[in-house]
Design a protein around this motif. Structure first.
Motif, PDB file in Angstrom:
ATOM      1  N   LEU A  78      37.030   2.793  86.683  1.00 33.52           N
ATOM      2  CA  LEU A  78      37.829   1.568  86.774  1.00 33.52           C
ATOM      3  C   LEU A  78      37.180   0.481  87.612  1.00 33.52           C
ATOM      4  N   GLY A  79      36.316   0.838  88.560  1.00 29.21           N
ATOM      5  CA  GLY A  79      35.643  -0.165  89.377  1.00 29.21           C
ATOM      6  C   GLY A  79      36.118  -0.138  90.820  1.00 29.21           C
ATOM      7  N   ILE A  80      36.071  -1.313  91.465  1.00 34.11           N
ATOM      8  CA  ILE A  80      36.482  -1.453  92.866  1.00 34.11           C
ATOM      9  C   ILE A  80      37.943  -1.897  92.885  1.00 34.11           C
ATOM     10  N   ILE A  81      38.776  -1.133  93.604  1.00 30.79           N
ATOM     11  CA  ILE A  81      40.220  -1.324  93.550  1.00 30.79           C
ATOM     12  C   ILE A  81      40.773  -1.474  94.961  1.00 30.79           C
ATOM     13  N   SER A  82      41.691  -2.423  95.126  1.00 30.65           N
ATOM     14  CA  SER A  82      42.448  -2.581  96.365  1.00 30.65           C
ATOM     15  C   SER A  82      43.839  -1.995  96.139  1.00 30.65           C
ATOM     16  N   VAL A  83      44.282  -1.131  97.063  1.00 24.72           N
ATOM     17  CA  VAL A  83      45.536  -0.412  96.890  1.00 24.72           C
ATOM     18  C   VAL A  83      46.464  -0.696  98.064  1.00 24.72           C
ATOM     19  N   ASP A  84      47.643  -1.206  97.768  1.00 27.54           N
ATOM     20  CA  ASP A  84      48.725  -1.314  98.742  1.00 27.54           C
ATOM     21  C   ASP A  84      49.619  -0.101  98.511  1.00 27.54           C
ATOM     22  N   PHE A  85      49.329   0.969  99.230  1.00 28.35           N
ATOM     23  CA  PHE A  85      49.964   2.245  98.923  1.00 28.35           C
ATOM     24  C   PHE A  85      51.474   2.249  99.155  1.00 28.35           C
ATOM     25  N   PRO A  86      51.980   1.708 100.277  1.00 25.45           N
ATOM     26  CA  PRO A  86      53.443   1.736 100.471  1.00 25.45           C
ATOM     27  C   PRO A  86      54.213   1.038  99.360  1.00 25.45           C
ATOM     28  N   ASN A  87      53.667  -0.053  98.828  1.00 26.38           N
ATOM     29  CA  ASN A  87      54.345  -0.807  97.775  1.00 26.38           C
ATOM     30  C   ASN A  87      53.876  -0.418  96.375  1.00 26.38           C
ATOM     31  N   LYS A  88      52.958   0.546  96.293  1.00 24.92           N
ATOM     32  CA  LYS A  88      52.428   1.034  95.014  1.00 24.92           C
ATOM     33  C   LYS A  88      51.836  -0.102  94.165  1.00 24.92           C
ATOM     34  N   LYS A  89      51.087  -0.975  94.827  1.00 21.23           N
ATOM     35  CA  LYS A  89      50.459  -2.087  94.128  1.00 21.23           C
ATOM     36  C   LYS A  89      48.953  -1.843  94.032  1.00 21.23           C
ATOM     37  N   VAL A  90      48.416  -2.036  92.839  1.00 25.47           N
ATOM     38  CA  VAL A  90      46.991  -1.846  92.594  1.00 25.47           C
ATOM     39  C   VAL A  90      46.414  -3.136  92.022  1.00 25.47           C
ATOM     40  N   SER A  91      45.325  -3.595  92.613  1.00 28.93           N
ATOM     41  CA  SER A  91      44.636  -4.777  92.080  1.00 28.93           C
ATOM     42  C   SER A  91      43.152  -4.465  91.966  1.00 28.93           C
ATOM     43  N   THR A  92      42.598  -4.766  90.805  1.00 25.98           N
ATOM     44  CA  THR A  92      41.187  -4.511  90.553  1.00 25.98           C
ATOM     45  C   THR A  92      40.357  -5.698  91.024  1.00 25.98           C
ATOM     46  N   LEU A  93      39.496  -5.439  91.995  1.00 30.42           N
ATOM     47  CA  LEU A  93      38.631  -6.502  92.513  1.00 30.42           C
ATOM     48  C   LEU A  93      37.438  -6.733  91.596  1.00 30.42           C
ATOM     49  N   LEU A  94      36.855  -5.659  91.117  1.00 32.73           N
ATOM     50  CA  LEU A  94      35.669  -5.772  90.269  1.00 32.73           C
ATOM     51  C   LEU A  94      35.682  -4.626  89.263  1.00 32.73           C
ATOM     52  N   PRO A  95      35.922  -4.887  87.977  1.00 34.48           N
ATOM     53  CA  PRO A  95      35.955  -3.807  86.981  1.00 34.48           C
ATOM     54  C   PRO A  95      34.587  -3.146  86.823  1.00 34.48           C
ATOM     55  N   SER A  96      34.610  -1.914  86.367  1.00 31.64           N
ATOM     56  CA  SER A  96      33.362  -1.175  86.195  1.00 31.64           C
ATOM     57  C   SER A  96      32.491  -1.750  85.092  1.00 31.64           C
ATOM     58  N   SER A  97      33.062  -2.539  84.199  1.00 33.07           N
ATOM     59  CA  SER A  97      32.287  -3.135  83.112  1.00 33.07           C
ATOM     60  C   SER A  97      31.723  -4.502  83.473  1.00 33.07           C
ATOM     61  N   SER A  98      31.839  -4.903  84.741  1.00 35.27           N
ATOM     62  CA  SER A  98      31.352  -6.227  85.154  1.00 35.27           C
ATOM     63  C   SER A  98      29.841  -6.314  84.987  1.00 35.27           C
ATOM     64  N   PRO A  99      29.346  -7.420  84.434  1.00 34.99           N
ATOM     65  CA  PRO A  99      27.893  -7.563  84.247  1.00 34.99           C
ATOM     66  C   PRO A  99      27.177  -7.756  85.575  1.00 34.99           C
ATOM     67  N   ILE A 100      26.082  -7.057  85.736  1.00 37.77           N
ATOM     68  CA  ILE A 100      25.244  -7.214  86.925  1.00 37.77           C
ATOM     69  C   ILE A 100      24.098  -8.166  86.626  1.00 37.77           C
ATOM     70  N   ASP A 101      23.500  -8.022  85.477  1.00 32.98           N
ATOM     71  CA  ASP A 101      22.477  -8.943  84.997  1.00 32.98           C
ATOM     72  C   ASP A 101      22.629  -9.015  83.483  1.00 32.98           C
ATOM     73  N   ARG A 102      21.644  -9.543  82.819  1.00 30.16           N
ATOM     74  CA  ARG A 102      21.745  -9.704  81.368  1.00 30.16           C
ATOM     75  C   ARG A 102      21.649  -8.383  80.612  1.00 30.16           C
ATOM     76  N   LEU A 103      21.222  -7.330  81.291  1.00 29.54           N
ATOM     77  CA  LEU A 103      20.995  -6.063  80.601  1.00 29.54           C
ATOM     78  C   LEU A 103      21.975  -4.964  80.983  1.00 29.54           C
ATOM     79  N   THR A 104      22.509  -4.983  82.185  1.00 27.49           N
ATOM     80  CA  THR A 104      23.316  -3.867  82.663  1.00 27.49           C
ATOM     81  C   THR A 104      24.664  -4.333  83.195  1.00 27.49           C
ATOM     82  N   THR A 105      25.596  -3.383  83.232  1.00 29.82           N
ATOM     83  CA  THR A 105      26.911  -3.590  83.835  1.00 29.82           C
ATOM     84  C   THR A 105      27.128  -2.538  84.910  1.00 29.82           C
ATOM     85  N   LEU A 106      28.162  -2.718  85.701  1.00 33.28           N
ATOM     86  CA  LEU A 106      28.516  -1.733  86.714  1.00 33.28           C
ATOM     87  C   LEU A 106      29.032  -0.483  86.008  1.00 33.28           C
ATOM     88  N   HIS A 107      28.548   0.691  86.444  1.00 32.92           N
ATOM     89  CA  HIS A 107      28.849   1.908  85.670  1.00 32.92           C
ATOM     90  C   HIS A 107      29.511   2.989  86.526  1.00 32.92           C
TER      91      HIS A 107
END
Length: 418
Positions: A176-205
């Motif tokens: 899923l990537g880099i995630i910020s979690v507010d555990f008491p309120n059960k809130k999840v927000s994705t800061l950077l998805p795993s499919s985010s492009p790093i350069d023209r050839l690769t993505t975060l894996h």
């Protein structure tokens, strides 16, 4: 015909039907008794004893067919193992002498979790994040609302966990990537998805671990750009430099590549001076130090007793705990992992990767796992201080976290923490 002598004093006479030997010369005698044959007779007899080429080809054809089939299958596969040679491991002496401290650990949450990756905050292989208090699960939550049994990638695989600030946890998930979690309120927000492009050839894996520099900057390791956690043994068998090290600035949503061409970078920590990044390179069996200002890369320690995985600083940040994912023994004839047995035979590794289904291959891979567990505490100069070890009852020791006088361990292969 043999005639019996009537008189015992009668001189002995040779009644053999063969001519007397004294009437034949030496060669005639040998030919007569068959000790010497002419050349034609010798060749004739040899031809009768020697198998024909056709017969030999028929006998070898199944083996030749199998060999060439394996070669064709391996050549057509996408696997690309390379030859490698690991440095000799540190002998288990002095502070590394064998002990059974892990075997004395208390098992917590037995059969309630599977594949844990932390001690107080626990991540599970099914994609859950759990809060544990006094050895009991107090609360839990999934990081994805699209989880299904048939597709694990939607469930996620949370690995590294850090406290970002008072209200938020920072979790890196291999899918899923880099995630910020507010555990008491059960809130999840994705800061950077795993499919985010790093350069023209690769993505975060395959993100493996994260460390917090400050409230706006983090560093993280990407273990492989090719394989996911489910196929981690394939990465080890290929031994390719598919790993990377990143810096991520949260406020600007900007990710920067710091290092590439690494062999399975895993655990990561930020040193007390905030200038050095310490990370484990599992594929080479080393712990490295990267200076963020000078961009220099040095070895924190290289003579480890095995392949390091996740690492953590102790409470006072003056010592480093290193979890050994795979113990290597210095004694001759000691058990080795499958990649180490075949480190000089990349083509054999390619054939094994090509012909076996993934589950069968992983079972074969696990059967070669050395039956020993270890975590080592190092000072900041890279010298070992103490080690905790144990039998195979707690497989694949990964992480040790020190809280005052309590030492905890967890593993990707267990249904409990200790």
């Amino acid at each position: 015909m043999i005639r019996r002598r009537n008189n015992i004093n009668e001189p002995h006479q040779d009644y053999s039907p063969y001519p007397p030997s004294d009437q034949l010369n030496h060669r005639q005698h040998q030919e007569y008794v068959g000790l010497i044959l002419d050349d034609d007779e010798i060749q004739k007899r040899l031809r009768c004893c020697r198998p024909s080429k056709k017969c030999l080809l028929i006998c070898l054809s199944p083996f030749l067919f199998t060999f060439f089939t394996l070669c064709i299958v391996a050549a057509a596969s996408s696997f690309n193992p390379r030859r490698f040679e690991l440095k000799p491991p540190a002998p288990l002496t002095n502070s590394l002498v064998s002990n059974e401290l892990i075997g004395q650990a208390i098992k917590l949450l037995k059969d309630e979790i599977h594949g844990s990756e932390d001690v107080m905050w626990v991540t599970s292989i099914d994609g859950r994040l759990l809060r544990t208090v006094n050895g009991r699960i107090e609360d839990s939550m999934f990081l994805s609302d699209k989880c299904s049994v048939s597709d694990r990638s939607h469930c996620g695989r949370p690995l590294g966990i850090r406290r970002l600030n008072v209200s938020s946890l920072l979790v890196v998930d291999a899918y899923l990537g880099i995630i910020s979690v507010d555990f008491p309120n059960k809130k999840v927000s994705t800061l950077l998805p795993s499919s985010s492009p790093i350069d023209r050839l690769t993505t975060l894996h395959y993100i493996h671990d994260v460390a917090v520099v400050d409230s706006d900057n983090i560093v993280l390791t990407e273990r492989s750009i090719k394989y996911s956690p489910h196929f981690r043994p394939y990465e080890r068998m290929e031994h390719q430099p598919n790993g990377r090290l990143f810096h991520y600035e949260i406020s600007r949503n900007r990710i920067t590549l710091l290092l590439e061409g690494l062999f399975e970078p895993s655990g990561i920590e930020v040193a007390q001076d905030r200038d050095h990044i310490i990370f484990a390179e599992t594929g080479t069996g080393e712990v490295l130090s990267y200076h963020m200002r000078t961009k220099g890369l040095t070895k924190f320690t290289e003579n480890l007793p095995g392949l390091p995985s996740l690492i953590r600083l102790n409470q006072h940040r003056d010592a480093l705990w290193v979890g050994i994912e795979e113990v290597r023994f210095s004694e001759t004839g000691a058990p080795k992992s499958l990649p180490e047995y075949l480190q000089e035979w990349p083509f054999v590794r390619k054939i094994l990767l090509s012909i076996f289904p993934s589950e069968i291959f992983k079972a074969i891979y696990r059967s070669f796992a050395p039956p020993h567990l270890m975590a080592v505490k190092y000072n900041m100069q890279g010298q070992p201080l103490v080690s905790v070890q144990g039998p195979r009852g707690i497989p694949n020791e990964h992480r040790v976290k020190n809280q005052q006088t309590i030492c905890g361990c967890s593993s990707t292969g267990n249904r409990y923490i200790c």
